[in-house]
Scaffold this active site. Structure first.
Site, mmCIF file in Angstrom:
data_model
loop_
_atom_site.group_PDB
_atom_site.id
_atom_site.type_symbol
_atom_site.label_atom_id
_atom_site.label_comp_id
_atom_site.label_asym_id
_atom_site.label_seq_id
_atom_site.Cartn_x
_atom_site.Cartn_y
_atom_site.Cartn_z
ATOM 1 N N LYS A 177 32.508 -3.563 -22.971
ATOM 2 C CA LYS A 177 33.388 -2.645 -22.474
ATOM 3 C C LYS A 177 34.740 -3.080 -22.761
ATOM 4 C CE LYS A 177 33.839 -0.035 -18.033
ATOM 5 N NZ LYS A 177 35.324 0.115 -17.890
HETATM 6 P P1 FBP Z 1 38.315 4.068 -15.550
HETATM 7 O O1 FBP Z 1 37.566 4.924 -16.843
HETATM 8 O O2 FBP Z 1 38.852 4.831 -14.325
HETATM 9 O O3 FBP Z 1 39.477 3.411 -16.210
HETATM 10 O O4 FBP Z 1 37.208 2.886 -15.156
HETATM 11 C C1 FBP Z 1 36.666 1.963 -15.650
HETATM 12 C C2 FBP Z 1 36.911 0.654 -15.191
HETATM 13 O O5 FBP Z 1 36.563 -0.525 -15.724
HETATM 14 C C3 FBP Z 1 36.209 0.716 -13.837
HETATM 15 O O6 FBP Z 1 35.005 0.506 -13.969
HETATM 16 C C4 FBP Z 1 37.149 -0.242 -12.940
HETATM 17 O O7 FBP Z 1 37.091 0.153 -11.556
HETATM 18 C C5 FBP Z 1 38.547 0.066 -13.454
HETATM 19 O O8 FBP Z 1 38.194 0.546 -14.923
HETATM 20 C C6 FBP Z 1 39.239 -1.164 -13.348
HETATM 21 O O9 FBP Z 1 40.462 -0.932 -14.092
HETATM 22 P P2 FBP Z 1 41.652 -2.105 -14.102
HETATM 23 O O10 FBP Z 1 41.000 -3.593 -13.775
HETATM 24 O O11 FBP Z 1 42.070 -1.996 -15.602
HETATM 25 O O12 FBP Z 1 42.584 -1.458 -13.245
#
Ligand code: FBP
Length: 264
Positions: A177
């Site tokens: 991811k």
């Molecule tokens: P989003 O689609 O809202 O960006 O979520 C994906 C994700 O990986 C979540 O699982 C996680 O909470 C968040 O993004 C973490 O984002 P970051 O570390 O970039 O703030």
């Protein structure tokens, strides 16, 4: 033997993970814009949409809410995670074992690796334990492959995302991811670097339907298998509409205009 294809994490080889670990990773601020979005049951309800292949949550939410959704939703348990209150170099506490995730009903597990952080070595060693335990349980592993740390200037630069995708392959993740690197060509390079590890895009902060769907379309056209998305779904008043559109782009491989029309 890699378990991805037989897993409910994928449908026809495509993936749409609905991520809801933000209460830990970002804190209550992510729920401010939409009353009710702090209720995990609302996101579990959204995850019953046929386009959603899995919902990704931390252990506590899985314990408290998944028993009510076992029949209608597939579960990915995130094994590590850190609050936004932590001010150190990027790191992530291992909050759940693979064994316990399996007991909770997970059919896959997720693990964050901050490549480039001063804590990368420990995180990679923790990943090794989780990945090998997941193999023993035949559970696919999704790596939140997020290079970041004091030495990294731009965590979405094409070379950085290509490296993130490669790191996931080298360390044994079934799915990488990664953040969107800004263009289809850059995503193609990440997909090439990931080899037999599938690549999904991380959703990012909420944007317009069109802009969001265009990035998803670029990922699919680049050979990515889908998306792990949070805010761009559950921060919307009506998550069903955008899920209808995502179903069109990811599973039916339509263009963005048609996907938007289907979501009317
Ligand atoms: P989003 O689609 O809202 O960006 O979520 C994906 C994700 O990986 C979540 O699982 C996680 O909470 C968040 O993004 C973490 O984002 P970051 O570390 O970039 O703030």
């Amino acid at each position: 033997m890699r378990p991805f294809d037989d897993s409910p994490l994928a449908r026809d080889g495509k993936v749409l993970i609905l991520a809801y670990d933000h209460g830990l990773e970002h804190g209550p601020v992510d729920f401010d814009g939409l009353a009710g979005s702090e209720d995990p049951a609302r996101t579990f309800e959204a995850a019953t949409h046929p386009a959603v292949t899995s919902v990704a949550v931390q252990k506590g939410i899985a314990e408290a809410y998944y028993p009510s959704y076992e029949e209608s939703v597939d579960l990915l348990v995130k094994l590590n995670g850190t609050s936004n209150l932590w001010m150190g170099e990027p790191d992530s506490a291992v909050n759940c074992s693979v064994e316990y995730a399996a007991e909770l009903g997970a059919s896959s597990v997720g693990f964050t690796l901050y490549g480039g952080s001063n804590h990368e070595i420990e995180m990679a060693e923790e990943f090794r334990e989780a990945q090998e335990a997941a193999r023993a349980h035949d559970l696919p592993v999704v790596m939140w492959s997020y290079p970041r740390g004091q030495g990294l200037k731009n965590d979405t630069a094409p070379e950085t995302i290509a490296y993130a995708a490669r790191q996931a392959l080298e360390l044994g993740a079934d799915v990488a991811k990664v953040k969107y690197p800004g263009s289809q060509a850059a995503m193609e390079r990440a997909v090439a670097m990931a080899g037999r590890t599938r690549v999904v895009m991380s959703g990012g902060s909420k944007t317009t339907d069109r802009k969001f769907l265009e990035s998803v379309k670029a990922v699919i056209d680049a050979g990515g298998v889908g998306l792990a998305v949070g805010r761009n779904v559950w921060q919307r008043e009506d998550p069903t509409r955008i899920l209808d559109a995502l179903e069109a782009v990811i599973f039916d491989e339509t263009g963005v205009d048609e996907a938007l029309a289907r979501a009317e």
